[in-house]
Design a protein around this motif. Structure first.
Motif, PDB file in Angstrom:
ATOM      1  N   PHE A  47      32.657  41.339 -15.240  1.00 23.89           N
ATOM      2  CA  PHE A  47      32.677  41.318 -13.783  1.00 23.89           C
ATOM      3  C   PHE A  47      34.116  41.494 -13.299  1.00 23.89           C
ATOM      4  CE2 PHE A  47      28.728  39.250 -14.785  1.00 23.89           C
ATOM      5  CZ  PHE A  47      27.867  39.745 -13.824  1.00 23.89           C
ATOM      6  N   TYR A  48      34.299  42.340 -12.277  1.00 24.05           N
ATOM      7  CA  TYR A  48      35.618  42.632 -11.729  1.00 24.05           C
ATOM      8  C   TYR A  48      35.637  42.369 -10.230  1.00 24.05           C
ATOM      9  CZ  TYR A  48      37.061  44.718 -16.109  1.00 24.05           C
ATOM     10  OH  TYR A  48      37.412  44.900 -17.429  1.00 24.05           O
ATOM     11  N   ASP A  49      36.679  41.686  -9.802  1.00 26.65           N
ATOM     12  CA  ASP A  49      36.956  41.471  -8.380  1.00 26.65           C
ATOM     13  C   ASP A  49      37.844  42.633  -7.948  1.00 26.65           C
ATOM     14  OD1 ASP A  49      37.692  40.649  -5.859  1.00 26.65           O
ATOM     15  OD2 ASP A  49      38.407  38.679  -6.487  1.00 26.65           O
ATOM     16  N   ILE A  50      37.320  43.486  -7.095  1.00 20.61           N
ATOM     17  CA  ILE A  50      38.058  44.670  -6.626  1.00 20.61           C
ATOM     18  C   ILE A  50      38.300  44.511  -5.139  1.00 20.61           C
ATOM     19  CG2 ILE A  50      38.062  47.180  -6.405  1.00 20.61           C
ATOM     20  CD1 ILE A  50      36.070  47.234  -8.778  1.00 20.61           C
ATOM     21  N   ARG A  51      39.560  44.615  -4.755  1.00 22.99           N
ATOM     22  CA  ARG A  51      39.939  44.495  -3.350  1.00 22.99           C
ATOM     23  C   ARG A  51      40.855  45.658  -2.997  1.00 22.99           C
ATOM     24  NH1 ARG A  51      40.737  38.086  -2.422  1.00 22.99           N
ATOM     25  NH2 ARG A  51      39.191  37.444  -3.949  1.00 22.99           N
ATOM     26  N   ALA A  52      40.654  46.201  -1.794  1.00 22.77           N
ATOM     27  CA  ALA A  52      41.499  47.313  -1.361  1.00 22.77           C
ATOM     28  C   ALA A  52      41.572  47.351   0.156  1.00 22.77           C
ATOM     29  CB  ALA A  52      40.950  48.639  -1.890  1.00 22.77           C
ATOM     30  N   ILE A  53      42.676  47.863   0.635  1.00 24.93           N
ATOM     31  CA  ILE A  53      42.868  48.066   2.073  1.00 24.93           C
ATOM     32  C   ILE A  53      43.584  49.400   2.257  1.00 24.93           C
ATOM     33  CG2 ILE A  53      45.034  46.739   2.117  1.00 24.93           C
ATOM     34  CD1 ILE A  53      44.178  45.798   4.955  1.00 24.93           C
ATOM     35  N   VAL A  54      43.164  50.148   3.258  1.00 23.34           N
ATOM     36  CA  VAL A  54      43.819  51.401   3.615  1.00 23.34           C
ATOM     37  C   VAL A  54      44.187  51.335   5.092  1.00 23.34           C
ATOM     38  CG1 VAL A  54      41.643  52.598   4.120  1.00 23.34           C
ATOM     39  CG2 VAL A  54      43.687  53.929   3.559  1.00 23.34           C
ATOM     40  N   SER A  55      45.374  51.814   5.399  1.00 23.11           N
ATOM     41  CA  SER A  55      45.834  51.883   6.793  1.00 23.11           C
ATOM     42  C   SER A  55      46.239  53.310   7.107  1.00 23.11           C
ATOM     43  CB  SER A  55      47.033  50.958   7.009  1.00 23.11           C
ATOM     44  OG  SER A  55      46.661  49.621   6.817  1.00 23.11           O
ATOM     45  N   PHE A  56      45.783  53.790   8.251  1.00 23.83           N
ATOM     46  CA  PHE A  56      46.189  55.119   8.699  1.00 23.83           C
ATOM     47  C   PHE A  56      47.387  54.977   9.615  1.00 23.83           C
ATOM     48  CE2 PHE A  56      42.053  56.060   7.056  1.00 23.83           C
ATOM     49  CZ  PHE A  56      42.227  57.324   6.515  1.00 23.83           C
ATOM     50  N   ALA A  57      48.372  55.856   9.441  1.00 22.81           N
ATOM     51  CA  ALA A  57      49.664  55.734  10.120  1.00 22.81           C
ATOM     52  C   ALA A  57      49.541  55.845  11.638  1.00 22.81           C
ATOM     53  CB  ALA A  57      50.636  56.769   9.579  1.00 22.81           C
ATOM     54  N   THR A  58      48.810  56.801  12.139  1.00 25.08           N
ATOM     55  CA  THR A  58      48.617  56.971  13.581  1.00 25.08           C
ATOM     56  C   THR A  58      47.181  57.411  13.786  1.00 25.08           C
ATOM     57  OG1 THR A  58      50.906  57.654  13.833  1.00 25.08           O
ATOM     58  CG2 THR A  58      49.426  58.169  15.642  1.00 25.08           C
ATOM     59  N   VAL A  71      32.506  54.531  -8.582  1.00 25.85           N
ATOM     60  CA  VAL A  71      32.425  54.241 -10.008  1.00 25.85           C
ATOM     61  C   VAL A  71      31.800  55.453 -10.687  1.00 25.85           C
ATOM     62  CG1 VAL A  71      31.490  52.717 -11.784  1.00 25.85           C
ATOM     63  CG2 VAL A  71      32.167  51.769  -9.555  1.00 25.85           C
ATOM     64  N   ASN A  72      32.534  56.019 -11.632  1.00 27.80           N
ATOM     65  CA  ASN A  72      32.084  57.216 -12.357  1.00 27.80           C
ATOM     66  C   ASN A  72      31.673  58.332 -11.404  1.00 27.80           C
ATOM     67  OD1 ASN A  72      32.548  56.008 -14.879  1.00 27.80           O
ATOM     68  ND2 ASN A  72      30.536  55.045 -14.837  1.00 27.80           N
ATOM     69  N   LEU A  98      31.976  43.531  -8.906  1.00 23.34           N
ATOM     70  CA  LEU A  98      31.081  44.489  -9.555  1.00 23.34           C
ATOM     71  C   LEU A  98      31.015  44.213 -11.049  1.00 23.34           C
ATOM     72  CD1 LEU A  98      32.214  47.884  -7.949  1.00 23.34           C
ATOM     73  CD2 LEU A  98      30.200  46.527  -7.380  1.00 23.34           C
ATOM     74  N   GLN A  99      29.840  44.382 -11.622  1.00 23.99           N
ATOM     75  CA  GLN A  99      29.702  44.335 -13.071  1.00 23.99           C
ATOM     76  C   GLN A  99      29.946  45.757 -13.570  1.00 23.99           C
ATOM     77  OE1 GLN A  99      25.955  42.896 -14.539  1.00 23.99           O
ATOM     78  NE2 GLN A  99      26.734  42.667 -16.613  1.00 23.99           N
ATOM     79  N   LEU A 100      30.937  45.899 -14.440  1.00 17.85           N
ATOM     80  CA  LEU A 100      31.341  47.221 -14.908  1.00 17.85           C
ATOM     81  C   LEU A 100      31.372  47.261 -16.436  1.00 17.85           C
ATOM     82  CD1 LEU A 100      34.293  47.757 -12.423  1.00 17.85           C
ATOM     83  CD2 LEU A 100      32.029  48.821 -12.301  1.00 17.85           C
ATOM     84  N   ASN A 101      31.051  48.408 -16.979  1.00 20.48           N
ATOM     85  CA  ASN A 101      31.106  48.606 -18.427  1.00 20.48           C
ATOM     86  C   ASN A 101      32.457  49.167 -18.841  1.00 20.48           C
ATOM     87  OD1 ASN A 101      28.418  47.784 -18.930  1.00 20.48           O
ATOM     88  ND2 ASN A 101      27.678  49.791 -18.242  1.00 20.48           N
TER      89      ASN A 101
END
Length: 135
Positions: A47-58, A71-72, A98-101
Motif C-alpha cells: 500500500f502506498y500513500d500518494i500525495r500531489a499538488i499542482v499549481s498553475f502560474a496564472t 498507474v500503468n 493505493l495498493q500497487l504491485n
C-alpha cells in the motif's frame, strides 16, 4: 520514500491530461523515480500513500484545473478545483492510498480548461508530490 519537486513547466495544453515534469527528487530512497520520464516505478508490492499538488502560474476566473494519478498508463484517481477570480497559483491537490504491485509505473498528470496553454508554477512549495509505502 520519494519526495518530488517541480521546475517551471510551460505550455500545458488545454483540455489534455499532461504529465507533470517533476525534475527534482531530493529523497529517492529506492531510486524509483526517473527525472527523465517523470515516472515512479513501484519497488515493492504493498500500500502506498500518494500525495500531489499542482499549481498553475496564472489562471483566469472560473477556469477548472485538475490533477490525476495514473498507474500503468491508466487513470486511477483524480481531483479538481476551479479558479475564483483572475489569480496566480491556483492549485488542485490529491491524496490517496493505493495498493500497487512491484513494477507498476505511476505518474502524476494535470489538466486545465482555459482555452489555451498555461504554465505550471514550479517552485517546490506550490507543485510537489510524494510516494510513501505504508505497510
Amino acid at each position: 520514500v520519494c519526495n518530488l519537486a517541480n521546475t517551471n513547466q510551460t505550455g500545458v495544453a488545454n483540455a489534455t491530461w499532461t504529465v507533470i515534469n517533476f525534475s527534482n527528487c531530493p529523497q529517492n530512497t529506492q531510486s524509483s523515480f526517473s527525472t527523465s520520464t517523470h515516472q515512479y516505478t513501484v519497488p515493492y508490492t504493498g500500500f502506498y500513500d500518494i500525495r500531489a499538488i499542482v499549481s498553475f502560474a496564472t489562471i483566469g476566473d472560473q477556469t477548472p484545473i485538475g490533477i490525476s494519478i495514473y498507474v500503468n498508463g491508466a487513470q486511477s484517481r483524480q481531483a479538481f478545483a476551479t479558479a475564483s477570480g483572475t489569480d496566480s497559483n491556483v492549485s488542485a491537490a490529491i491524496s490517496v492510498i493505493l495498493q500497487l504491485n512491484a513494477g507498476a509505473v505511476v505518474d502524476i498528470r494535470a489538466i486545465q480548461s482555459s482555452g489555451g496553454a498555461l504554465d505550471i508554477a514550479g517552485d517546490n512549495k506550490r507543485t510537489h508530490a510524494s510516494f510513501v509505502k505504508i505497510d
